[in-house]
Write an enzyme that holds these catalytic residues in place. Sequence first.
Site, PDB file in Angstrom:
ATOM      1  N   LYS A 197     -64.232 -78.977   9.001  1.00 13.56           N
ATOM      2  CA  LYS A 197     -65.146 -77.858   9.224  1.00 13.56           C
ATOM      3  C   LYS A 197     -64.689 -77.028  10.436  1.00 13.56           C
ATOM      4  O   LYS A 197     -64.559 -75.801  10.352  1.00 13.56           O
ATOM      5  CB  LYS A 197     -66.563 -78.394   9.442  1.00 13.56           C
ATOM      6  CG  LYS A 197     -67.613 -77.288   9.401  1.00 13.56           C
ATOM      7  CD  LYS A 197     -68.995 -77.826   9.707  1.00 13.56           C
ATOM      8  CE  LYS A 197     -69.535 -78.740   8.639  1.00 13.56           C
ATOM      9  NZ  LYS A 197     -70.631 -78.203   7.876  1.00 13.56           N
ATOM     10  N   ARG A 207     -73.395 -79.866  14.050  1.00  9.09           N
ATOM     11  CA  ARG A 207     -73.007 -80.494  12.774  1.00  9.09           C
ATOM     12  C   ARG A 207     -71.780 -81.374  12.941  1.00  9.09           C
ATOM     13  O   ARG A 207     -70.909 -81.069  13.762  1.00  9.09           O
ATOM     14  CB  ARG A 207     -72.619 -79.430  11.744  1.00  9.09           C
ATOM     15  CG  ARG A 207     -73.696 -78.490  11.347  1.00  9.09           C
ATOM     16  CD  ARG A 207     -73.057 -77.439  10.455  1.00  9.09           C
ATOM     17  NE  ARG A 207     -73.853 -76.248  10.403  1.00  9.09           N
ATOM     18  CZ  ARG A 207     -74.553 -75.869   9.332  1.00  9.09           C
ATOM     19  NH1 ARG A 207     -74.538 -76.589   8.241  1.00  9.09           N
ATOM     20  NH2 ARG A 207     -75.246 -74.769   9.361  1.00  9.09           N
ATOM     21  N   GLY A 221     -72.743 -84.467   2.897  1.00 10.24           N
ATOM     22  CA  GLY A 221     -74.088 -85.007   3.118  1.00 10.24           C
ATOM     23  C   GLY A 221     -74.132 -86.371   3.773  1.00 10.24           C
ATOM     24  O   GLY A 221     -75.192 -86.961   3.925  1.00 10.24           O
ATOM     25  N   MET A 253     -73.106 -87.293   6.875  1.00 12.42           N
ATOM     26  CA  MET A 253     -73.431 -87.370   8.298  1.00 12.42           C
ATOM     27  C   MET A 253     -74.454 -86.295   8.653  1.00 12.42           C
ATOM     28  O   MET A 253     -74.890 -85.545   7.808  1.00 12.42           O
ATOM     29  CB  MET A 253     -72.167 -87.289   9.113  1.00 12.42           C
ATOM     30  CG  MET A 253     -71.364 -88.583   8.961  1.00 12.42           C
ATOM     31  SD  MET A 253     -69.898 -88.571   9.907  1.00 12.42           S
ATOM     32  CE  MET A 253     -69.034 -87.216   9.242  1.00 12.42           C
ATOM     33  N   ARG A 298     -63.890 -74.774   2.603  1.00  9.46           N
ATOM     34  CA  ARG A 298     -63.009 -75.945   2.475  1.00  9.46           C
ATOM     35  C   ARG A 298     -62.491 -75.962   1.042  1.00  9.46           C
ATOM     36  O   ARG A 298     -63.100 -75.347   0.158  1.00  9.46           O
ATOM     37  CB  ARG A 298     -63.759 -77.247   2.788  1.00  9.46           C
ATOM     38  CG  ARG A 298     -64.955 -77.486   1.900  1.00  9.46           C
ATOM     39  CD  ARG A 298     -65.736 -78.697   2.343  1.00  9.46           C
ATOM     40  NE  ARG A 298     -66.997 -78.789   1.594  1.00  9.46           N
ATOM     41  CZ  ARG A 298     -68.003 -79.544   1.919  1.00  9.46           C
ATOM     42  NH1 ARG A 298     -67.941 -80.304   2.978  1.00  9.46           N
ATOM     43  NH2 ARG A 298     -69.095 -79.575   1.193  1.00  9.46           N
ATOM     44  N   HIS A 344     -76.993 -82.703  -3.423  1.00  7.80           N
ATOM     45  CA  HIS A 344     -76.346 -83.951  -3.042  1.00  7.80           C
ATOM     46  C   HIS A 344     -75.926 -84.740  -4.284  1.00  7.80           C
ATOM     47  O   HIS A 344     -74.776 -85.184  -4.401  1.00  7.80           O
ATOM     48  CB  HIS A 344     -77.324 -84.765  -2.187  1.00  7.80           C
ATOM     49  CG  HIS A 344     -76.792 -86.102  -1.813  1.00  7.80           C
ATOM     50  ND1 HIS A 344     -77.114 -87.241  -2.513  1.00  7.80           N
ATOM     51  CD2 HIS A 344     -75.933 -86.486  -0.838  1.00  7.80           C
ATOM     52  CE1 HIS A 344     -76.490 -88.261  -1.965  1.00  7.80           C
ATOM     53  NE2 HIS A 344     -75.779 -87.826  -0.947  1.00  7.80           N
ATOM     54  N   SER A 392     -38.950-108.203 -15.220  1.00  6.85           N
ATOM     55  CA  SER A 392     -40.211-107.473 -15.104  1.00  6.85           C
ATOM     56  C   SER A 392     -41.055-108.220 -14.077  1.00  6.85           C
ATOM     57  O   SER A 392     -41.333-109.412 -14.240  1.00  6.85           O
ATOM     58  CB  SER A 392     -40.921-107.416 -16.459  1.00  6.85           C
ATOM     59  OG  SER A 392     -42.168-106.770 -16.306  1.00  6.85           O
ATOM     60  N   CYS A 442     -45.086-105.239 -14.661  1.00 10.53           N
ATOM     61  CA  CYS A 442     -46.131-105.238 -15.681  1.00 10.53           C
ATOM     62  C   CYS A 442     -47.435-105.845 -15.172  1.00 10.53           C
ATOM     63  O   CYS A 442     -48.374-106.025 -15.932  1.00 10.53           O
ATOM     64  CB  CYS A 442     -45.655-105.933 -16.949  1.00 10.53           C
ATOM     65  SG  CYS A 442     -45.210-107.653 -16.685  1.00 10.53           S
ATOM     66  N   TYR A 497     -39.122 -98.766 -14.495  1.00  6.66           N
ATOM     67  CA  TYR A 497     -40.361 -98.379 -15.187  1.00  6.66           C
ATOM     68  C   TYR A 497     -41.553 -99.155 -14.641  1.00  6.66           C
ATOM     69  O   TYR A 497     -41.392-100.191 -13.980  1.00  6.66           O
ATOM     70  CB  TYR A 497     -40.253 -98.596 -16.702  1.00  6.66           C
ATOM     71  CG  TYR A 497     -40.188-100.047 -17.126  1.00  6.66           C
ATOM     72  CD1 TYR A 497     -41.357-100.778 -17.372  1.00  6.66           C
ATOM     73  CD2 TYR A 497     -38.967-100.701 -17.277  1.00  6.66           C
ATOM     74  CE1 TYR A 497     -41.299-102.116 -17.753  1.00  6.66           C
ATOM     75  CE2 TYR A 497     -38.904-102.026 -17.659  1.00  6.66           C
ATOM     76  CZ  TYR A 497     -40.076-102.738 -17.894  1.00  6.66           C
ATOM     77  OH  TYR A 497     -40.030-104.052 -18.252  1.00  6.66           O
TER      78      TYR A 497
END
Length: 890
Positions: free
Chosen positions: A36, A106, A115, A117, A356, A472, A780, A847, A867
């Site tokens: 902010k 703020r 929302g 804080m 933002r 919110h 693998s 895997c 992979y």
Amino acid sequence: MIETETAKSKNSKNVFFFAPGESDGNAGMKNILGGKGANLAEMTALGLPVPPGLTISTEVCTAYYENGGKIPDTVKPKVLEALSRVEKCVGKKFGDVKNPLLVSVRSGARASMPGMMDTILNLGLNDQTVAGLIAMTGNARFAWDSYRRFLQMYSDVVLNINSSLFDVTLEDMKSDKGVHLDTDLTAEDLQKLTQKYKEQIRFSTGRNFPEDPFDQLWGAVNAVFRSWNTARAITYREMHSIPAEWGTAVNVQAMVFGNQGFDCATGVAFTRNPSTGEKKFYGEFLLNAQGEDVVAGIRTPQPLMKIDGKDSMEEKMPEVYQQLTDVFKKLEGHYRDMQDIEFTVEKGRLWMLQTRNGKRTAAAALRIACDLVSEKVISKKEALLRLDPASLDQLLHPTLDPKAVKTLLAQGLPASPGGVCGEIVFNPEDAVEEKEKGKNVILVRIETSPEDIAGMIAAKGILTTRGGMTSHAAVVARGMGKCCVAGCGEVEIDYNEGVMRARGYNLKKGDIITLDGSTGEIFLGKVPTQEPKFDESFETVMGWADEVRRMKVRANAETPMDAQTARKYGAEGIGLCRTEHMFFGADRIDAVREMILSDTQKEREAALEKLLPMQRTDFLQLFQIMEGFPVTIRLLDPPLHEFLPQTDKDIAELAKRIGWNEGKLKQKIASLHEFNPMLGHRGCRLGITYPEIYRMQVRALAEAAAELAAKGKKILPEIMIPLIASEKELAILKKLTELEVLSVQKTLKVKFDYLIGTMIELPRAALTAEEIARSAEFFSFGTNDLTQTALGLSRDDSSRFLATYVQQGIFAKDPFVSIDQQGVGQLVKMGVERGRRCKPDLKIGVCGEHGGDPASIHFFDSAGLDYVSCSPYRVPIARLAAAQSTLGAG
Ligand code: PEP
Ligand code: MG
């Protein structure tokens, strides 16, 4: 010039002034100014109308905690100095009884935490300065209204007095006066209310409300720092992996008022639609309202743009609207991304309070990425790097079947997409409790607040009756990828009676409803859902990812359905077919059990003979679906007792079906019991001791391969041996496999290519990978077992304490979800390096579950794997994450 973070941390400056043309900070300083603060400074540099103010850096938050919860002494004079600059800018004085400067206080962390804080508005008011405000504005009603709001917010945030006490007093006042709306109360009423609020404060705290504006200021700054460590902020941080050390900045900014009359307003907007990504300004505003009213969802806001039947800003305040759209364009152009903006209009004059990068659904993120690329605002590379692979999960959620017969219960706002059904609960505690019982629940609330966060996490979907698309509930649900319908005014909720009413229906806790978060509709009962379809932007982005990524992406799949899903999502083969999953089919489990219960090899072979044709069909189907792609088939892995019945009833039934004596069966089952089955008779140890099992499996897959090869199909079988600890094991089983394949090829007179390889899932295998590679044509990594064995952490039992370990920071993340790079990761690197010392071209993949985790994927890329293989639904995530790895992320 954008100051670098390192330069900054050496810099002792920790209070930053901002005002048009004279700001100390900029957008590159998020780490110390918070999002902010950094963006407020940046907006001033863009020449946008921003009320002046100051930002106390995030470093002060850290120092505050190190200083035992006190603002360091050196900071206060700097704040006062910056505050006097603010006073000069606006020509008002903080605490002055004639011309008082009021400020907002703020929080603002590095990462936005909507929302989570605290915020305080109108700070600086007291019994004297309120008179100054009246004199300045000539509006007593407004001044007293601002004062009573300030008292309530301050009491809630700084003095920890439950806000509802004040709500009750307000409601009492309205009923005494016989009015319905807050706006119907007069200046005198509001003045009385402030006195009542103060009495309440005295009663609750035993002290008078702090009249001194400077006491108020330090109280508020303290409270913002404290709010960094509230339970709800901690929960949010854990969910979004935000480190506690980051801290929050505090922004103290001159107040502008959206509640001075009907030439005033406050609003929230997105430069593109945050749900769909459509390129259209999208926002809401409230006339004559103060900052937090829109976000809190207390009143239902109106749209910015003209929509039939609603009072839009475009019509009500056309000039400001025009100015606002110019600002939107400027901000989006500057940040090169969709912006989420807060603004206030004071007496017809526009003020920007925040910008933002806007949070958005995964679908919107893809569409915006594609649009920004075609608008030539960003490159494909930038677009790929901006996307959050894990968020693609949202797109993979089911939607409601459009053909299903449905009973519409109510219509709300489509706040966050997806189709879900579940049982109604009316409070977050019930949501958590019912979820623990394994139920799917829909959290139904008048509105949500940050206190509800645990319930929102537990719920499948969220329904609120108040609040808009930026309330919110809407913002938080979208961030979580959770279905949400907000602002559904036609639903009436009575918490006391525990009912929700809509269109003549009365529904209670436990009743089932279905939400469609994409249309805002709510339906009675359960509505069937269907698999998601991907739109063009999904395919486009996936195409870009495929163009750049180095690593291949395969899927873990056993059934034809899984394999088809995997192909649909772009898997380039199967990286793990766990053949044991094929043994549980109703048509074969008894044959498997006969095989396990056999006393002699002959008996075992007879049972295996029954399994052979079934396995052959299984493999045939997989090879067909994956034609042209490799299919890794892992020979039987788990301990045999896993296939046997456990309860007396099931044992009795099995004994009857296979013609065994029940007592003998029980004895046999008992004899197979192991104290530590994960380290017992499993994996290749089964193949070594019962070679006929592996022989049958190899025969089945070789026959299937031969059948397809004879028809000219391109099949690429890879036979994988699990749980190898020494090269000898692999050499023996490799020989067995080759002989079996050869025998099939000879009998059927068909040749086909295939590979024999191994899983690396024991530390010893990683350590001796150079020798093991002599007998292996591929590796693998089985990172599930490798994590289990390297950390000595049971896969099946550790969930009980892992959460505590993560909470205490012993593990940054659950090591079964995201690979422990420092420990297990070293084994992986060692395995790769040693394996390739023997065979430089050795094909290597992974895997374990980590194959679908973006952070782990970046690690595997850096370790040089060829992979990753993951569950079919995670394939798109892995494709994008792999592309980001190639582009240097991670
Ligand atoms: C592994 O251990 O990582 C693996 C993939 O095998 P399984 O999960 O079947 O033990
Ligand atoms: Mg394993």
